[in-house]
Design an enzyme around this catalytic site. Structure first.
Site, PDB file in Angstrom:
ATOM      1  N   GLU A 255      18.206  31.944  64.736  1.00 28.92           N
ATOM      2  CA  GLU A 255      17.043  32.466  64.008  1.00 28.92           C
ATOM      3  C   GLU A 255      17.191  32.284  62.496  1.00 28.92           C
ATOM      4  O   GLU A 255      16.245  31.984  61.797  1.00 28.92           O
ATOM      5  CB  GLU A 255      16.880  33.974  64.294  1.00 28.92           C
ATOM      6  CG  GLU A 255      16.210  34.295  65.595  1.00 28.92           C
ATOM      7  CD  GLU A 255      14.751  33.895  65.617  1.00 28.92           C
ATOM      8  OE1 GLU A 255      13.985  34.394  64.786  1.00 28.92           O
ATOM      9  OE2 GLU A 255      14.376  33.046  66.447  1.00 28.92           O
TER      10      GLU A 255
ATOM     11  N   CYS B 235      16.769  41.334  60.239  1.00 25.31           N
ATOM     12  CA  CYS B 235      17.163  42.649  60.750  1.00 25.31           C
ATOM     13  C   CYS B 235      18.676  42.839  60.641  1.00 25.31           C
ATOM     14  O   CYS B 235      19.169  43.954  60.644  1.00 25.31           O
ATOM     15  CB  CYS B 235      16.689  42.843  62.182  1.00 25.31           C
ATOM     16  SG  CYS B 235      17.211  41.522  63.269  1.00 25.31           S
ATOM     17  N   ASN B 236      19.430  41.749  60.534  1.00 25.89           N
ATOM     18  CA  ASN B 236      20.889  41.849  60.490  1.00 25.89           C
ATOM     19  C   ASN B 236      21.490  41.835  59.098  1.00 25.89           C
ATOM     20  O   ASN B 236      22.602  42.303  58.898  1.00 25.89           O
ATOM     21  CB  ASN B 236      21.521  40.689  61.272  1.00 25.89           C
ATOM     22  CG  ASN B 236      21.332  40.850  62.752  1.00 25.89           C
ATOM     23  OD1 ASN B 236      21.157  41.961  63.235  1.00 25.89           O
ATOM     24  ND2 ASN B 236      21.336  39.757  63.478  1.00 25.89           N
ATOM     25  N   ARG B 237      20.770  41.232  58.137  1.00 25.72           N
ATOM     26  CA  ARG B 237      21.380  41.087  56.805  1.00 25.72           C
ATOM     27  C   ARG B 237      20.310  40.885  55.732  1.00 25.72           C
ATOM     28  O   ARG B 237      19.198  40.454  56.027  1.00 25.72           O
ATOM     29  CB  ARG B 237      22.340  39.903  56.784  1.00 25.72           C
ATOM     30  CG  ARG B 237      21.673  38.545  56.850  1.00 25.72           C
ATOM     31  CD  ARG B 237      22.665  37.386  56.837  1.00 25.72           C
ATOM     32  NE  ARG B 237      23.406  37.306  58.077  1.00 25.72           N
ATOM     33  CZ  ARG B 237      24.725  37.497  58.173  1.00 25.72           C
ATOM     34  NH1 ARG B 237      25.434  37.753  57.102  1.00 25.72           N
ATOM     35  NH2 ARG B 237      25.323  37.421  59.343  1.00 25.72           N
TER      36      ARG B 237
ATOM     37  N   LYS C  15       8.555  39.431  64.919  1.00 24.03           N
ATOM     38  CA  LYS C  15       9.020  38.271  65.691  1.00 24.03           C
ATOM     39  C   LYS C  15       9.846  38.684  66.911  1.00 24.03           C
ATOM     40  O   LYS C  15       9.650  38.173  68.008  1.00 24.03           O
ATOM     41  CB  LYS C  15       9.838  37.354  64.779  1.00 24.03           C
ATOM     42  CG  LYS C  15      10.052  35.998  65.401  1.00 24.03           C
ATOM     43  CD  LYS C  15      10.551  34.987  64.399  1.00 24.03           C
ATOM     44  CE  LYS C  15      10.594  33.611  65.053  1.00 24.03           C
ATOM     45  NZ  LYS C  15      11.050  32.573  64.168  1.00 24.03           N
ATOM     46  N   ILE C  16      10.777  39.643  66.711  1.00 23.29           N
ATOM     47  CA  ILE C  16      11.620  40.069  67.844  1.00 23.29           C
ATOM     48  C   ILE C  16      10.761  40.709  68.921  1.00 23.29           C
ATOM     49  O   ILE C  16      10.955  40.483  70.109  1.00 23.29           O
ATOM     50  CB  ILE C  16      12.746  41.031  67.368  1.00 23.29           C
ATOM     51  CG1 ILE C  16      13.718  40.268  66.469  1.00 23.29           C
ATOM     52  CG2 ILE C  16      13.501  41.619  68.553  1.00 23.29           C
ATOM     53  CD1 ILE C  16      14.797  41.129  65.855  1.00 23.29           C
ATOM     54  N   GLY C  17       9.766  41.503  68.496  1.00 24.25           N
ATOM     55  CA  GLY C  17       8.850  42.142  69.450  1.00 24.25           C
ATOM     56  C   GLY C  17       8.091  41.116  70.267  1.00 24.25           C
ATOM     57  O   GLY C  17       7.979  41.233  71.487  1.00 24.25           O
TER      58      GLY C  17
ATOM     59  N   GLY D 123       3.142  46.616  67.240  1.00 24.21           N
ATOM     60  CA  GLY D 123       3.595  45.759  66.137  1.00 24.21           C
ATOM     61  C   GLY D 123       3.804  44.339  66.609  1.00 24.21           C
ATOM     62  O   GLY D 123       4.034  44.095  67.797  1.00 24.21           O
ATOM     63  N   THR D 124       3.709  43.392  65.681  1.00 23.61           N
ATOM     64  CA  THR D 124       3.815  41.982  66.073  1.00 23.61           C
ATOM     65  C   THR D 124       4.995  41.292  65.392  1.00 23.61           C
ATOM     66  O   THR D 124       4.940  40.112  65.083  1.00 23.61           O
ATOM     67  CB  THR D 124       2.515  41.229  65.719  1.00 23.61           C
ATOM     68  OG1 THR D 124       2.270  41.420  64.320  1.00 23.61           O
ATOM     69  CG2 THR D 124       1.355  41.720  66.521  1.00 23.61           C
TER      70      THR D 124
END
Length: 418
Positions: free
Chosen positions: A119, A57-59, A195-197, A192-193
């Protein structure tokens, strides 16, 4: 790596991150599992070696050996929604040693949006496994990834940079707990599943004792697997609209390429907090036009700093010292790999000269002592070789020029030094 140098290729990292690219732009360049596989397939067809791909999500980053970084940029743009023009505005390109240094910082959590978030190291391991399965790894990438993993482990064990629960999922829970009163009584819907969720959900259960959490996923069996672990309620994807109507907090982590929650889905009689933990964004921005809806995106949550984060900053110098050590060892290995073929070829050449000379002298000198001549000449070759090896090891700034000179003076063929 020596063969890549002789082929005129260099190790590059091309990518973009939260530092210059906002969530929308990062979304344009994010790669799902299928896109990654297609990118690796194309890299193989084009003969680009040592390719690795990470997309979080960051890069999003692509690593590999290329004659020019544009080969990697083209690969990325061919398999995402992003354009070259868009990429150039927010991108970074690192070459050779700078690329190696960048990967050490990223892999050890020093470049993460939330400092000390480890992570990325599991992403890197996964990227390497994927490239290895596609037959795209080489000794260089294997050694480099292992060195970064080693540095990451040491930083985790020897410093306190990752102490205290600070991650995007923890920041989400902090935000919810600070802004929603009576959180244990509220209805929470996880759509939604991702990872962050899932991590947010786990943190919510741990910190809020909330028993009213419902999970919806497009593929129900995935949802049931996770629900079983946390004792949650699972509803069908078809029930999404009705469930949103009943909920107080909606957490979206679907990982889709286009928004999955639109204004039309929402009929809010009561206040609704939506957390969009997806890249690209999975909630249409116009939902904020609705009176009772508050939308918070991942990037906002990542900026929530607390005492934990401030405390972590104190340990940056310790982490950097470990990186200097492990990266130094890797670079030493690299230099040795770089000149090993030339040293080998030179030794072979000197031995050939010695054999020719001994044969010549053998015919000329009566009672020629073969054994003594061999011992003396081999020792001389060994001493000459030691001088060359020491020079190459110690003067790493001029290694390339020295190698070129040795190859020229001793007329070493290109095939011999590969």
């Amino acid at each position: 790596m020596e063969s890549f140098i002789s082929k005129g290729k260099h190790f590059y990292i091309i990518g973009l991150s939260y530092k210059k690219a906002d969530a929308e732009i990062r979304g344009h360049f994010s790669l799902d599992a299928d896109a990654k596989a297609r990118l690796l397939e194309q890299a193989k067809k084009e003969g680009i070696e040592g390719v690795l791909v990470t997309s979080t999500c960051n890069r999003t980053e692509v690593y590999g050996f290329a004659a020019h970084p544009f080969q990697l940029i083209k690969l990325l743009c061919a398999h995402t929604h992003g354009t070259v023009e868009e990429f150039e505005k927010v991108a970074y390109v690192y070459k050779s040693k700078q690329a190696v240094s960048h990967l050490f910082r990223v892999g050890t959590g020093l470049d993460s949006q939330i400092l000390g978030d480890f992570e990325i190291i599991s992403q890197l391991k996964f990227a390497f496994a994927q490239s290895k399965a596609a037959g795209l790894t080489n000794t260089f990438t294997e050694r480099l990834v292992n060195a970064v993993i080693q540095a990451s482990k040491r930083i985790k064990n020897e410093t306190e940079i990752s102490t205290g629960a600070t991650s995007v999922s923890f920041a989400s829970v902090q935000y919810i707990m600070q802004t929603i009163p009576d959180i244990s009584q509220k209805n929470i819907l996880l759509f939604g599943t991702g990872k962050i969720g899932r991590n947010t959900c786990e943190n919510l259960i741990k910190h809020t004792q909330n028993k009213h959490i419902t999970l919806i996923n497009r593929t129900k069996d995935k949802a049931e697997k996770i629900a079983g672990k946390f004792s949650l309620t699972v509803k069908d994807y078809a029930d999404l609209q009705a469930e949103i109507r009943n909920t107080d907090i909606l957490i979206v982590a679907t990982g889709a390429q286009n928004p999955t929650v639109s204004k039309e889905l929402l009929y809010c009689k009561k206040d609704l907090l939506i957390l969009d933990l997806s890249i690209p964004k999975n909630v249409a921005e116009d939902v904020e036009e609705l009176e009772n809806v508050r939308l918070v995106h991942l990037d906002h949550l990542s900026q929530i700093t607390d005492e934990t984060l401030q405390r972590r900053k104190k340990f940056i110098p310790e982490a950097e010292a470990i990186i200097v050590e492990v990266e130094g060892e890797f670079n030493k290995w690299l230099e040795t790999r770089k000149f090993a073929p030339t040293i080998k070829a030179l030794k072979k050449k000197l031995r050939m000269m010695k054999d020719a000379e001994l044969n010549f002298q053998r015919k000329k000198i009566a009672d020629f002592n073969d054994e003594q001549a061999e011992i003396v000449s081999n020792r001389i070759i060994q001493k000459i070789m030691k001088h060359f090896a020491n020079h190459l090891k110690e003067d790493s700034n001029t290694t390339d020029e020295s190698l070129e000179l040795i190859q020229k003076v001793f007329q070493l063929e290109e095939e011999q030094v590969r």
